[in-house]
Design a protein around this motif. Sequence first.
Motif, mmCIF file in Angstrom:
data_model
loop_
_atom_site.group_PDB
_atom_site.id
_atom_site.type_symbol
_atom_site.label_atom_id
_atom_site.label_comp_id
_atom_site.label_asym_id
_atom_site.label_seq_id
_atom_site.Cartn_x
_atom_site.Cartn_y
_atom_site.Cartn_z
ATOM 1 N N SER A 160 4.599 -0.867 0.040
ATOM 2 C CA SER A 160 3.527 -0.006 -0.456
ATOM 3 C C SER A 160 2.793 0.566 0.623
ATOM 4 O O SER A 160 2.252 1.652 0.543
ATOM 5 C CB SER A 160 3.005 -0.954 -1.426
ATOM 6 N N GLY A 161 2.285 -0.220 1.587
ATOM 7 C CA GLY A 161 1.573 0.217 2.652
ATOM 8 C C GLY A 161 2.243 1.607 3.529
ATOM 9 O O GLY A 161 1.538 2.413 3.655
ATOM 10 N N ILE A 162 3.494 1.216 3.730
ATOM 11 C CA ILE A 162 4.065 2.260 4.655
ATOM 12 C C ILE A 162 4.703 3.450 3.982
ATOM 13 O O ILE A 162 4.251 4.677 4.180
ATOM 14 C CB ILE A 162 5.493 1.589 5.304
ATOM 15 N N MET A 163 5.004 3.326 2.500
ATOM 16 C CA MET A 163 5.494 4.419 1.889
ATOM 17 C C MET A 163 4.257 5.443 1.179
ATOM 18 O O MET A 163 4.542 6.691 1.145
ATOM 19 C CB MET A 163 6.370 3.763 0.752
ATOM 20 N N GLY A 164 3.202 4.500 1.014
ATOM 21 C CA GLY A 164 1.775 5.320 0.540
ATOM 22 C C GLY A 164 1.227 6.258 1.626
ATOM 23 O O GLY A 164 0.619 7.119 1.243
ATOM 24 N N ASN A 180 1.057 -2.584 -4.348
ATOM 25 C CA ASN A 180 0.272 -3.554 -3.421
ATOM 26 C C ASN A 180 -0.127 -4.692 -4.434
ATOM 27 O O ASN A 180 -0.343 -5.795 -4.056
ATOM 28 C CB ASN A 180 -0.515 -2.576 -2.713
ATOM 29 N N HIS A 181 -0.868 -4.152 -5.245
ATOM 30 C CA HIS A 181 -1.567 -5.068 -6.238
ATOM 31 C C HIS A 181 -0.829 -6.203 -7.159
ATOM 32 O O HIS A 181 -1.064 -7.178 -7.422
ATOM 33 C CB HIS A 181 -2.391 -4.271 -7.600
ATOM 34 N N ILE A 182 0.647 -5.670 -7.116
ATOM 35 C CA ILE A 182 1.695 -6.573 -7.860
ATOM 36 C C ILE A 182 1.789 -7.931 -6.847
ATOM 37 O O ILE A 182 2.032 -8.883 -7.399
ATOM 38 C CB ILE A 182 3.206 -5.901 -8.052
ATOM 39 N N GLY A 183 1.926 -7.465 -5.586
ATOM 40 C CA GLY A 183 2.025 -8.357 -4.554
ATOM 41 C C GLY A 183 0.798 -9.520 -4.722
ATOM 42 O O GLY A 183 1.023 -10.841 -4.468
ATOM 43 N N TRP A 184 -0.543 -8.979 -4.771
ATOM 44 C CA TRP A 184 -1.591 -9.793 -5.033
ATOM 45 C C TRP A 184 -1.634 -10.751 -6.457
ATOM 46 O O TRP A 184 -1.807 -11.823 -6.166
ATOM 47 C CB TRP A 184 -2.909 -9.156 -5.002
ATOM 48 N N MET A 185 -0.986 -10.037 -7.458
ATOM 49 C CA MET A 185 -0.983 -10.762 -8.434
ATOM 50 C C MET A 185 0.037 -11.770 -8.632
ATOM 51 O O MET A 185 -0.135 -12.942 -9.045
ATOM 52 C CB MET A 185 -0.659 -9.741 -9.714
ATOM 53 N N LEU A 186 1.344 -11.271 -8.078
ATOM 54 C CA LEU A 186 2.161 -12.617 -7.728
ATOM 55 C C LEU A 186 1.918 -13.755 -7.051
ATOM 56 O O LEU A 186 2.151 -15.075 -7.306
ATOM 57 C CB LEU A 186 3.666 -11.924 -7.237
ATOM 58 N N ILE A 279 -3.719 -8.562 6.149
ATOM 59 C CA ILE A 279 -3.418 -7.723 7.180
ATOM 60 C C ILE A 279 -2.657 -6.419 6.609
ATOM 61 O O ILE A 279 -2.903 -5.262 6.891
ATOM 62 C CB ILE A 279 -2.543 -8.382 8.232
ATOM 63 N N LEU A 280 -1.747 -6.766 5.600
ATOM 64 C CA LEU A 280 -0.933 -5.581 5.183
ATOM 65 C C LEU A 280 -1.672 -4.702 4.106
ATOM 66 O O LEU A 280 -1.453 -3.558 3.927
ATOM 67 C CB LEU A 280 0.254 -6.107 4.271
ATOM 68 N N THR A 281 -2.715 -5.585 3.379
ATOM 69 C CA THR A 281 -3.677 -4.739 2.678
ATOM 70 C C THR A 281 -4.442 -3.612 3.356
ATOM 71 O O THR A 281 -5.016 -2.577 2.736
ATOM 72 C CB THR A 281 -4.447 -5.497 1.956
ATOM 73 N N LEU A 282 -4.593 -3.975 4.593
ATOM 74 C CA LEU A 282 -5.338 -2.907 5.580
ATOM 75 C C LEU A 282 -4.690 -1.583 5.711
ATOM 76 O O LEU A 282 -5.178 -0.408 5.720
ATOM 77 C CB LEU A 282 -5.600 -3.452 6.947
ATOM 78 N N ILE A 283 -3.401 -1.650 5.544
ATOM 79 C CA ILE A 283 -2.558 -0.344 5.510
ATOM 80 C C ILE A 283 -2.931 0.561 4.259
ATOM 81 O O ILE A 283 -3.251 1.641 4.457
ATOM 82 C CB ILE A 283 -1.127 -0.452 5.592
ATOM 83 N N THR A 284 -2.946 0.014 3.101
ATOM 84 C CA THR A 284 -3.256 0.483 1.979
ATOM 85 C C THR A 284 -4.700 1.258 1.921
ATOM 86 O O THR A 284 -5.048 2.388 1.305
ATOM 87 C CB THR A 284 -2.893 -0.054 0.651
ATOM 88 N N PHE A 286 -6.440 1.859 4.440
ATOM 89 C CA PHE A 286 -6.599 3.099 5.260
ATOM 90 C C PHE A 286 -6.343 4.285 4.494
ATOM 91 O O PHE A 286 -6.910 5.353 4.718
ATOM 92 C CB PHE A 286 -5.534 2.979 6.374
ATOM 93 N N TYR A 287 -5.217 4.543 3.654
ATOM 94 C CA TYR A 287 -5.050 5.951 3.180
ATOM 95 C C TYR A 287 -6.170 6.068 1.871
ATOM 96 O O TYR A 287 -6.346 7.023 1.396
ATOM 97 C CB TYR A 287 -3.494 6.075 2.611
ATOM 98 N N TYR A 288 -6.691 5.044 1.340
ATOM 99 C CA TYR A 288 -7.691 5.037 0.287
ATOM 100 C C TYR A 288 -8.779 5.701 1.126
ATOM 101 O O TYR A 288 -9.255 6.667 0.611
ATOM 102 C CB TYR A 288 -7.954 3.550 -0.385
ATOM 103 N N ILE A 289 -9.250 5.045 2.306
ATOM 104 C CA ILE A 289 -10.309 5.760 2.970
ATOM 105 C C ILE A 289 -10.100 7.010 3.570
ATOM 106 O O ILE A 289 -11.046 8.211 3.343
ATOM 107 C CB ILE A 289 -10.961 4.774 4.139
ATOM 108 N N ARG A 290 -9.045 7.358 3.835
ATOM 109 C CA ARG A 290 -8.625 8.785 4.473
ATOM 110 C C ARG A 290 -8.626 9.799 3.097
ATOM 111 O O ARG A 290 -9.224 10.750 3.519
ATOM 112 C CB ARG A 290 -7.216 8.601 4.672
#
Length: 336
Positions: A160-164, A180-186, A279-284, A286-290
């Motif tokens: 989700s981080g790379i594709m987004g 990404n949120h599915i990962g957190w929920m799982l 660490i992987l959530t930081l990728i997502t 990044f594009y939210y902040i962008r």
Amino acid sequence: MINFYKMMFFNTMILGTLISISAYSWMSMWMGLEINLLSIIPLFKNKSTLSSEATLKYFITQALASLILLFSIIMMMMMTEFIPQNFNLFLLMIMNSSLLTKMGAAPFHFWFPEVMEGLSWINCFILLTWQKIAPMILLMYNYQMPMFLFSIIILSMLISGIMGLNQTSLRKIMTFSSINHIGWMLSTMFNNQSIWMIYFIIYSIISLNIILIFNFLNIFYLHQLYSKMNYNISMKLFFIMNFLSLGGLPPFLGFLPKWMTINYLINENLMFLAFIMIILTLITLFYYIRITFSTLTLNSSENLMLKSKIKNFPIMMINTISLLSIIICTMIFNLM
């Protein structure tokens, strides 16, 4: 005007999910999933040709996942007669994979962005939230393969981080955010369903806020977002705060479930998983902040002194309540 058939199918969609999560047997659970699937197909109907294509893709994928699920259930029922006992874990993995396909977790997410791209915002909201309830709760019932699910969590967050990063479509950005949120929920399902419920409710509220703004402004792509936001400063502010909340930045409501999840994972001695997830959530993030930074900066056509009238009071009210609720939640948890 809401059509009568849409109201009927909306009710049967809810009924299908409730049948599925309250079922006593795997067969009645499967039946509930099928009722839910057959009810949502007419709701996806729209004037555009893209919606027909998206509906067909969704139906084929869900039917395939249901077929695999039914196959694994029947095989497990025959277990004592024909199949050796050690084959059970393999069948369980097949069953879990079909449920993960239904909810759109990576690497079974191939259908999710394509289907989302052809739907209206209201249908997107149903797909992002309600359609995940039944598969996730059914996955809780047979959460017996932690290593398999840990790998799914890490893959969901990585993909989700790379594709987004590369997307200009807001629907696809919301899709990869959802994965990404599915990962957190799982990760919360392992032993603590109450955190999952809090996470899911908060994620649904934030998604509703963002989708209401997109629907109100009738925007689907980033360039539309920048041009439409310039003339409504209050809407722009709410949009930025909600997007940062979705990313889980501390002052906002979206930080609360992530905070609880990290706390729970550390208590369960899953420090390595928690570290990789952060660490992987930081990728997502990044594009939210962008996106928010580009919206935040002033354009030459924009005037700071422009008085922006509140054109849609319900959207503003829902946004204000959800953004202030981190204070309310903190007070409640302190008093408990």
